[in-house]
Design a protein around this motif. Sequence first.
Motif, PDB file in Angstrom:
ATOM      1  N   GLN A  32      -6.473   1.628   4.691  1.00  0.00           N
ATOM      2  CA  GLN A  32      -6.318   2.876   3.942  1.00  0.00           C
ATOM      3  C   GLN A  32      -6.996   2.761   2.588  1.00  0.00           C
ATOM      4  O   GLN A  32      -6.646   1.913   1.765  1.00  0.00           O
ATOM      5  N   LEU A  33      -7.954   3.633   2.402  1.00  0.00           N
ATOM      6  CA  LEU A  33      -8.619   3.749   1.110  1.00  0.00           C
ATOM      7  C   LEU A  33      -7.720   4.539   0.166  1.00  0.00           C
ATOM      8  O   LEU A  33      -6.795   5.228   0.611  1.00  0.00           O
ATOM      9  N   PRO A  34      -7.994   4.519  -1.124  1.00  0.00           N
ATOM     10  CA  PRO A  34      -7.156   5.226  -2.097  1.00  0.00           C
ATOM     11  C   PRO A  34      -7.499   6.706  -2.224  1.00  0.00           C
ATOM     12  O   PRO A  34      -7.591   7.253  -3.327  1.00  0.00           O
ATOM     13  N   SER A  54      -3.420   3.859  -1.930  1.00  0.00           N
ATOM     14  CA  SER A  54      -3.599   3.238  -0.611  1.00  0.00           C
ATOM     15  C   SER A  54      -2.246   2.980   0.041  1.00  0.00           C
ATOM     16  O   SER A  54      -2.052   3.244   1.233  1.00  0.00           O
ATOM     17  N   GLU A 118      -8.593  -1.592  -0.423  1.00  0.00           N
ATOM     18  CA  GLU A 118      -8.283  -1.013   0.884  1.00  0.00           C
ATOM     19  C   GLU A 118      -7.178  -1.876   1.481  1.00  0.00           C
ATOM     20  O   GLU A 118      -7.208  -3.104   1.365  1.00  0.00           O
TER      21      GLU A 118
END
Length: 126
Positions: A32-34, A54, A118
């Motif tokens: 998961q990216l921010p 994230s 990430e």
Amino acid sequence: MKQVINSEKAPKAIGPYSQAIQANGFLFVSGQLPVVPTTGEFAEGGVAAQTKQSLENVKAILLQAGITLDDVVKTTVFIKDMNDFVSVNNVYAEYFTKDFPARACIEVARLPKDALVEIEVIAVCR
């Protein structure tokens, strides 16, 4: 058997992958990216804000699967600069407060969209 898990409260996948896959009693959450889901932009405020976003995205996906951060057994944290480890770790410690999951933290040359962090997780399903 596997089941695709998607949450509207987390950013949509930006490629040919799912937010998460539930299989054999586990949930595998993609990195998961921010990205703030409502804007499609990165959280502002540096690496701490990006780490928080994230983890909020991870939480939303877990919730969609009916589980919580307490069910996470493994995390992988990718950071652009190992000098940011303390900042990332401080935010991480706000989300994981007991019975800590196993973790790897890896400095990488570059992340998608030039993110600073990430995070991916594996959780057990109830």
